[in-house]
Design an enzyme around this catalytic site. Sequence first.
Site, PDB file in Angstrom:
ATOM      1  N   ASP A 149      29.615  -1.336   9.323  1.00 11.46           N
ATOM      2  CA  ASP A 149      30.159  -2.239   8.303  1.00 11.46           C
ATOM      3  C   ASP A 149      29.290  -3.486   8.126  1.00 11.46           C
ATOM      4  OD1 ASP A 149      30.697  -3.286  10.746  1.00 11.46           O
ATOM      5  OD2 ASP A 149      32.796  -3.796  10.337  1.00 11.46           O
ATOM      6  N   HIS A 199       2.145   3.564  -0.822  1.00 12.93           N
ATOM      7  CA  HIS A 199       3.434   2.911  -0.524  1.00 12.93           C
ATOM      8  C   HIS A 199       3.596   2.646   0.970  1.00 12.93           C
ATOM      9  CE1 HIS A 199       5.389   4.309  -4.554  1.00 12.93           C
ATOM     10  NE2 HIS A 199       4.625   3.244  -4.693  1.00 12.93           N
ATOM     11  N   ASP A 247       0.457  -6.341  -0.795  1.00 17.04           N
ATOM     12  CA  ASP A 247       1.179  -6.264  -2.066  1.00 17.04           C
ATOM     13  C   ASP A 247       2.558  -6.844  -1.773  1.00 17.04           C
ATOM     14  OD1 ASP A 247       2.562  -5.573  -4.344  1.00 17.04           O
ATOM     15  OD2 ASP A 247       1.761  -3.529  -4.447  1.00 17.04           O
ATOM     16  N   ASP A 278       5.109  -9.856  -8.529  1.00 14.63           N
ATOM     17  CA  ASP A 278       4.455  -8.688  -7.922  1.00 14.63           C
ATOM     18  C   ASP A 278       2.956  -8.961  -7.857  1.00 14.63           C
ATOM     19  OD1 ASP A 278       3.800  -6.171  -7.056  1.00 14.63           O
ATOM     20  OD2 ASP A 278       4.374  -5.131  -8.902  1.00 14.63           O
ATOM     21  N   HIS A 297      -3.275   5.854  -9.447  1.00 12.23           N
ATOM     22  CA  HIS A 297      -2.034   5.349 -10.038  1.00 12.23           C
ATOM     23  C   HIS A 297      -2.341   4.691 -11.379  1.00 12.23           C
ATOM     24  CE1 HIS A 297      -3.209   1.260  -8.907  1.00 12.23           C
ATOM     25  NE2 HIS A 297      -3.462   1.694  -7.685  1.00 12.23           N
ATOM     26  N   HIS A 300       2.984  -1.876 -14.824  1.00  7.67           N
ATOM     27  CA  HIS A 300       4.370  -1.568 -15.190  1.00  7.67           C
ATOM     28  C   HIS A 300       5.026  -2.851 -15.676  1.00  7.67           C
ATOM     29  CE1 HIS A 300       5.350  -3.524 -11.347  1.00  7.67           C
ATOM     30  NE2 HIS A 300       4.355  -2.834 -10.844  1.00  7.67           N
ATOM     31  N   HIS A 326       9.783  -2.824 -10.970  1.00  7.42           N
ATOM     32  CA  HIS A 326       9.399  -1.824 -11.978  1.00  7.42           C
ATOM     33  C   HIS A 326      10.484  -1.922 -13.038  1.00  7.42           C
ATOM     34  CE1 HIS A 326       7.101   0.608  -8.685  1.00  7.42           C
ATOM     35  NE2 HIS A 326       6.485  -0.501  -9.029  1.00  7.42           N
ATOM     36  N   GLU A 377      -2.971  -3.827 -12.279  1.00  8.50           N
ATOM     37  CA  GLU A 377      -3.216  -3.599 -10.856  1.00  8.50           C
ATOM     38  C   GLU A 377      -4.122  -2.401 -10.577  1.00  8.50           C
ATOM     39  OE1 GLU A 377       0.317  -2.125  -8.733  1.00  8.50           O
ATOM     40  OE2 GLU A 377       1.486  -2.576 -10.519  1.00  8.50           O
ATOM     41  N   TYR A 423      -9.355   3.546  -3.626  1.00  3.52           N
ATOM     42  CA  TYR A 423      -8.885   3.876  -2.277  1.00  3.52           C
ATOM     43  C   TYR A 423      -9.756   5.002  -1.717  1.00  3.52           C
ATOM     44  CZ  TYR A 423      -5.065   1.551  -4.655  1.00  3.52           C
ATOM     45  OH  TYR A 423      -4.338   0.665  -5.403  1.00  3.52           O
ATOM     46  N   ARG A 476      -6.906  -3.133  -3.913  1.00  2.00           N
ATOM     47  CA  ARG A 476      -6.127  -3.278  -5.152  1.00  2.00           C
ATOM     48  C   ARG A 476      -6.007  -4.769  -5.430  1.00  2.00           C
ATOM     49  NH1 ARG A 476      -2.153  -0.406  -4.038  1.00  2.00           N
ATOM     50  NH2 ARG A 476      -0.456  -1.808  -3.430  1.00  2.00           N
ATOM     51  N   GLU A 526      -3.747  -7.298  -8.078  1.00  2.00           N
ATOM     52  CA  GLU A 526      -2.619  -7.192  -9.011  1.00  2.00           C
ATOM     53  C   GLU A 526      -2.151  -8.568  -9.461  1.00  2.00           C
ATOM     54  OE1 GLU A 526       0.963  -5.479  -7.292  1.00  2.00           O
ATOM     55  OE2 GLU A 526       1.745  -5.018  -9.296  1.00  2.00           O
TER      56      GLU A 526
HETATM   57  N1  GLY Z   1       4.702  -3.633  -5.651  1.00  2.00           N
HETATM   58  C1  GLY Z   1       4.947  -2.433  -6.309  1.00  2.00           C
HETATM   59  C2  GLY Z   1       3.956  -2.172  -7.337  1.00  2.00           C
HETATM   60  O1  GLY Z   1       2.929  -2.826  -7.376  1.00  2.00           O
HETATM   61  O2  GLY Z   1       4.142  -1.360  -8.207  1.00  2.00           O
HETATM   62 MN    MN Z   2       3.097  -3.566  -9.331  1.00  2.00          MN
HETATM   63 MN    MN Z   3       2.668  -4.639  -6.307  1.00  3.05          MN
END
Ligand code: GLY
Ligand code: MN
Ligand code: MN
Length: 431
Positions: free
Chosen positions: A36, A238, A255, A266, A345, A349, A356, A379, A383, A400, A402
């Site tokens: 709980d 991820h 990230d 982000d 990727h 987004h 997202h 972003e 890799y 990366r 972003e």
């Molecule tokens: N942090 C999640 C993304 O960059 O999409």
């Molecule tokens: Mn992102």
């Molecule tokens: Mn991100």
Amino acid sequence: MDNAIYKSRRVNLTEDLPNNSVLLIPGADTQYRNADSAYAFRQDSNFYYLSGFCEPDSLMVIVNNNDGINSLIFVPPKDKLKEIWDGYRAGPEGAVQDYLFDKAYDNSEIDKMLPEILFGCDQVLYPIGKKNGFDQKVIDWTTEAGNKDRHSKSINILDASSIIGNARLIKDDHEISLIKKACDISAEAHIEAMKNVKDEESEQAIESMYVHEFSKRGGRFTAYTPIVASGENACVLHYIENNKKLNKKDLLLVDAGCEYEMYASDITRTYPIGGKFSKEQLEIYNIVLEAMNAAIDKVKVGNNIMEPQEISEKIITNGLVKLGLLQGDPEELHQKGAYKDFYMHKIGHWLGLDVHDAGDYMEGDNFMEFKPGMITTIEPGIYISNAMDVDDKWKGIGVRIEDDILVTRDGNENLTKKVPSDPAEIESLMS
Ligand code: GLY
Ligand code: MN
Ligand code: MN
């Protein structure tokens, strides 16, 4: 708090609703980490966008029929004992008075009242497939409404995700100011981390630094689980284990973005743990940075979302050919999608209440065009995992970068540029 803004969003949204329809938006329920022990409550983003109301187990109903537009809400009732344990409840009275709903009811009335409310409507809309168990409830209420009179018209069930999502896609001034604040806090946390990483031993210590820097500035929650990935871990897109020891020779990809008053930021930065990029790290980094800057330039009114995507693919393909990581004609390699082994990727987004964020990426058969008030991440990344068939000197490099980009009338505004992405600036900040 001025809740008129949420009411005006409800009114604006009804312009997109079909005649004689009912829109249902369920709020979030309390989530538990174990037994709980509850997580801090986080309202559903659609529900929050249209109400500002932050209590669990609530349901919003917007009725668009011959009587005009009516927004109703079902909320937890006032309850002295429950309020001692869990805190203040507005109750139906407070929902009308403070949140400006036309009518409000105790949430124990939902199952009884919904078939009555849906009776006689042509369409019921709600975000299909988003909340566990809710689809079945809508079917049950709709069936019961239809059964009230077998000669009445049948009620169609439609997905409301695009209608609400596309309203959320264009941010108003209130939202932009909150997202800017979230971006500022996150940028400051990245700067602090860059300055201090050399004294830290583990990914976990870095994660805690970000969470602390967010929280003390008012961003108590992260907008998503931070990715703190040293060396090859950056190649797991991820990666959230965040538990490895740091090696001074590696890059660190972080990230991480906070949520501020429900709005997300982000940011990703990749920096050398020891304070200096190696030759190979810098060569890869500079390709990603070139792709990043060119992609940001493409975020403007009149362009569509594929334009930053395409330029980033081309620059990364060219760069990989120059370094000998891809062989062949860059144009042909781009056509074939050869870059996808390194950059798998998409460029970005929508960003807003959700990291997202809601909102379509297509308009009819075409890619969505940028419009003032949209916010997108940009972003790009490269890799190179240990498993790849390349010269050893490249292995374990994952980069990366972003940023969060607001589309303006005459171009764009990079909301996260405060944190450096230029490698010389990063090294100087870290020294
Ligand atoms: N942090 C999640 C993304 O960059 O999409
Ligand atoms: Mn992102
Ligand atoms: Mn991100």
